[in-house]
Design a protein around this motif. Structure first.
Motif, PDB file in Angstrom:
ATOM      1  N   ASN A   1       0.168   8.338   3.211  1.00 11.61           N
ATOM      2  CA  ASN A   1       0.982   9.542   3.044  1.00 11.61           C
ATOM      3  C   ASN A   1       0.655  10.577   4.117  1.00 11.61           C
ATOM      4  O   ASN A   1       1.555  11.238   4.648  1.00 11.61           O
ATOM      5  CB  ASN A   1       0.756  10.141   1.651  1.00 11.61           C
ATOM      6  CG  ASN A   1       1.386   9.308   0.549  1.00 11.61           C
ATOM      7  OD1 ASN A   1       2.348   8.555   0.804  1.00 11.61           O
ATOM      8  ND2 ASN A   1       0.888   9.413  -0.669  1.00 11.61           N
TER       9      ASN A   1
ATOM     10  N   GLU B   1      10.158   6.935  -2.886  1.00 18.19           N
ATOM     11  CA  GLU B   1       8.825   6.836  -3.470  1.00 18.19           C
ATOM     12  C   GLU B   1       8.565   5.417  -3.957  1.00 18.19           C
ATOM     13  O   GLU B   1       9.412   4.818  -4.623  1.00 18.19           O
ATOM     14  CB  GLU B   1       8.675   7.811  -4.640  1.00 18.19           C
ATOM     15  CG  GLU B   1       8.735   9.284  -4.219  1.00 18.19           C
ATOM     16  CD  GLU B   1       8.481  10.206  -5.392  1.00 18.19           C
ATOM     17  OE1 GLU B   1       8.469   9.718  -6.546  1.00 18.19           O
ATOM     18  OE2 GLU B   1       8.276  11.416  -5.158  1.00 18.19           O
TER      19      GLU B   1
ATOM     20  N   VAL C   1       3.411   6.134  -3.021  1.00 15.52           N
ATOM     21  CA  VAL C   1       3.554   6.215  -1.573  1.00 15.52           C
ATOM     22  C   VAL C   1       4.865   6.923  -1.277  1.00 15.52           C
ATOM     23  O   VAL C   1       5.926   6.497  -1.730  1.00 15.52           O
ATOM     24  CB  VAL C   1       3.561   4.815  -0.927  1.00 15.52           C
ATOM     25  CG1 VAL C   1       3.734   4.934   0.590  1.00 15.52           C
ATOM     26  CG2 VAL C   1       2.283   4.056  -1.256  1.00 15.52           C
ATOM     27  N   GLU C   2       4.782   8.019  -0.531  1.00 17.47           N
ATOM     28  CA  GLU C   2       5.979   8.801  -0.195  1.00 17.47           C
ATOM     29  C   GLU C   2       6.436   8.407   1.211  1.00 17.47           C
ATOM     30  O   GLU C   2       5.866   8.841   2.208  1.00 17.47           O
ATOM     31  CB  GLU C   2       5.659  10.286  -0.279  1.00 17.47           C
ATOM     32  CG  GLU C   2       5.222  10.726  -1.675  1.00 17.47           C
ATOM     33  CD  GLU C   2       4.811  12.187  -1.717  1.00 17.47           C
ATOM     34  OE1 GLU C   2       4.835  12.840  -0.655  1.00 17.47           O
ATOM     35  OE2 GLU C   2       4.434  12.664  -2.802  1.00 17.47           O
TER      36      GLU C   2
ATOM     37  N   GLN D   1       3.247  11.929   7.347  1.00 13.94           N
ATOM     38  CA  GLN D   1       3.611  13.336   7.481  1.00 13.94           C
ATOM     39  C   GLN D   1       3.336  13.888   8.863  1.00 13.94           C
ATOM     40  O   GLN D   1       3.717  15.007   9.172  1.00 13.94           O
ATOM     41  CB  GLN D   1       2.859  14.174   6.435  1.00 13.94           C
ATOM     42  CG  GLN D   1       3.306  13.900   5.015  1.00 13.94           C
ATOM     43  CD  GLN D   1       2.454  14.631   4.005  1.00 13.94           C
ATOM     44  OE1 GLN D   1       1.627  15.458   4.349  1.00 13.94           O
ATOM     45  NE2 GLN D   1       2.637  14.319   2.722  1.00 13.94           N
TER      46      GLN D   1
END
Length: 292
Positions: free
Chosen positions: A287, A237, A245-246, A291
């Motif tokens: 993000n 992170e 922000v992942e 994903q």
């Protein structure tokens, strides 16, 4: 000026009706004393003018490419000073809706002229074309498939309105009604409002583009700094002024991050975002992209 979309079964006489419209409208333009009318041009676009073979309707891929060719040709010629007569099958209501939107985008009216020749007559004309040297017939299977899939225009649908149906027995289309709906006789241009959802709002906030570029660059810099300090780590992170922000397991490279940044700025260059929202929206965009 307007888009006149002809629609009907294969071999229903759409090109004949198109030529009737061209001859009548050309005479009206030549005899007009209105400067606005005198400068009008007429463009006739069809499978024949685009050199599209009848066999393109035999497969879905070829037909899709043919529709794209027709759409491109119409969009190139669709201006406020050009009457575009699109002479084709135009049998799919979704395709007619797309062209309706294209016409609204340039603020010009459109209509649909339905050539109402019965299927039995069209079949006779197609069979006769097989015996002619230049008949350009449809293969029997393709013809029947197109008739089966034909989605008849409906005047209650906004993309098919106004709708003018020309029965087979009528000697000519309703020239006066079509001219009045598309060009008008009052000396005033027919202006159509574009769909509000498709109108880009100009950037009005002071230094907006500078802030967009600066803020997104800061987010990318924070990610690359974190990656440099945590080499070998699988994801993590990154906190950027209250936003997080992942990062995925495989941390994106700098070129990948720059590509995402360019995409985001291009999407939002013409839209005014509040300066305070840019960072959070960009972080959400990253993000979401990570994903996928």
């Amino acid at each position: 000026m307007p888009l006149i979309l002809l629609s009907g079964y294969p071999k229903s006489g759409k090109t004949h009706r198109s030529q009737q419209l061209i001859d009548n409208f050309s005479t009206r333009i030549a005899n007009s004393d209105e400067p606005r009318t005198k400068r009008l041009k007429i463009e006739h676009i069809s499978d024949d003018t685009l050199d599209l073979d009848r066999n393109v309707y035999a497969t879905a891929r070829a037909e899709k490419d043919a529709r794209a060719t027709l759409t491109s040709a119409i969009k190139r010629t669709l201006t406020r000073d050009t009457i575009v007569i699109a002479d084709g099958l135009n049998y799919i209501k979704g395709f007619r809706y797309q062209l309706y939107c294209d016409a609204k985008a340039v603020q010009t009216p459109n209509c649909v002229v339905h050539v109402g020749t019965p299927g039995e007559k069209c079949r006779e004309f197609n069979d006769a074309a097989k015996l002619a040297t230049d008949g350009r017939p449809y293969e029997a299977e393709v013809f029947e498939n197109l008739v089966f899939r034909y989605e008849e225009p409906n005047g209650m649908s906004r993309w098919d309105a106004p709708l003018f149906t020309v029965p087979f027995d009528d000697e000519e289309p309703p020239f006066d009604a079509i001219w009045e709906a598309m060009v008008g006789s009052d000396g005033q241009s027919k202006v159509v409002r574009p769909n509000a959802a498709t109108v880009l709002k100009p950037a009005t906030e002071q230094d907006y583009l500078y802030e967009l570029d600066k803020t997104t660059s800061e987010v990318i810099a924070a990610i690359t700094t974190w990656a440099s300090d945590h080499q070998g780590e699988a994801g993590g992170e990154v906190k950027v002024e209250g936003s997080v922000v992942e990062l995925p397991t495989n941390v994106p490279s700098l070129p990948q991050l720059q590509r995402l940044r360019r995409q985001f700025t291009q999407l939002n260059r013409q839209h005014t975002l509040g300066k305070g929202r840019i960072r959070q929206l960009f972080v959400d965009y990253l993000n979401d992209s990570f994903q996928r």
